[in-house]
Enzyme design. Structure first.
Site, mmCIF file in Angstrom:
data_model
loop_
_atom_site.group_PDB
_atom_site.id
_atom_site.type_symbol
_atom_site.label_atom_id
_atom_site.label_comp_id
_atom_site.label_asym_id
_atom_site.label_seq_id
_atom_site.Cartn_x
_atom_site.Cartn_y
_atom_site.Cartn_z
ATOM 1 N N GLU A 1 -3.867 -9.871 3.041
ATOM 2 C CA GLU A 1 -4.726 -9.711 4.219
ATOM 3 C C GLU A 1 -5.853 -10.736 4.274
ATOM 4 O OE1 GLU A 1 -2.738 -5.675 4.119
ATOM 5 O OE2 GLU A 1 -3.266 -7.270 2.719
ATOM 6 N N GLU B 1 0.823 -1.211 0.000
ATOM 7 C CA GLU B 1 0.000 0.000 0.000
ATOM 8 C C GLU B 1 0.859 1.265 0.000
ATOM 9 O OE1 GLU B 1 -4.178 -1.137 1.955
ATOM 10 O OE2 GLU B 1 -2.505 -1.365 3.350
#
Length: 253
Positions: free
Chosen positions: A127, A107
């Site tokens: 995730e 990210e």
């Protein structure tokens, strides 16, 4: 933990927690936010690079710190995760990556404007493999960068992309041999810095608007950007340098 250096007009932000796979804890997030503040606030700095020491670019949030109750500060009020992922910026930021950039590390990369990576780099949002949701902009930035099919595949499977594949798909601007990412990022920064800095920032803002602004709004934004740029000293310097057959001397104002 984290270090900052300056070369010419380029600020280099280096993640330096190799023993923790450069995971983001509260002090690191605060340091990144402060570094971005410096980049944005110093008129002599025109471009930034985010890079790392150690074999891993960043493994995301420091889960040990989170488990110990020290995870609250890994996202800042202005910058979001790592003090960067949600940060409003005006100056170009380049990621220089030699190893895996996963979870929040991916990210951070996606929050940058340009990406230079070695063939040893990889990118992923794992995730979902741990019943988590990536909250640093990764799911929608991956889809924007890679398109709906490949981006959705990465989001839903949590499987990584190699540096080579990421380059083929357009996530990586420049693919280099291991050990060459930072030098290539500096070369890219110098290509950017050869241009009028205010025009670069106005043009960057217009390019970002392509994601979510209707065309009518983009025409209006283009007109406003052009008018602001026309008020700068650099706007007059560019044509004058062309007429005089010399390199322009940009002032950034």
């Amino acid at each position: 933990m984290f270090s900052i250096s300056v070369t010419g007009r380029v600020l280099v932000l280096t993640l330096d927690r190799p023993e923790a796979r450069n995971a983001i804890d509260s002090p690191t997030a605060a340091a990144i936010e402060a570094a971005v503040d410096r980049l944005e606030g110093d008129p002599e700095l025109w471009t930034g690079i985010v890079t790392h020491h150690g074999p891993v670019f960043c493994s995301g949030a420091d889960l040990k710190a989170v488990a110990a109750g020290g995870g609250e500060g890994i996202a800042t009020a202005r910058g979001g995760f790592a003090g960067l992922c949600a940060r409003a910026r005006t100056k170009p930021l380049i990621a220089a990556i030699e190893g895996p950039a996963v979870a929040g590390g991916c990210e951070i990369v996606l929050a940058c404007d340009l990406v230079v990576a070695s063939t040893g780099a990889s990118f992923g949002l794992p995730e979902v493999k741990r019943a988590l949701v990536a909250t640093g902009g990764g799911p929608w930035r991956l889809v924007r960068s890679l398109g709906p099919q490949v981006g959705m595949e990465m989001v839903l499977t949590g499987d990584p992309l190699t540096g080579q594949r990421a380059h083929e798909l357009g996530l990586v601007n420049c693919l280099v041999e291991p050990g060459g990412a930072l030098a290539a990022a500096h070369a890219l920064a110098e290509r950017i810095n050869a241009n009028a800095p205010l025009a670069v920032r106005e043009s960057r803002a217009l390019a970002l608007g392509a994601y979510d602004t209707p065309e009518s709004g983009l025409w209006s934004a283009t007109d406003r950007a052009s008018r602001r740029n026309a008020e700068s000293d650099d706007f007059r310097e560019g044509p004058q340098a062309f007429i005089e057959k010399r390199q322009p001397r940009w002032k950034g104002r």
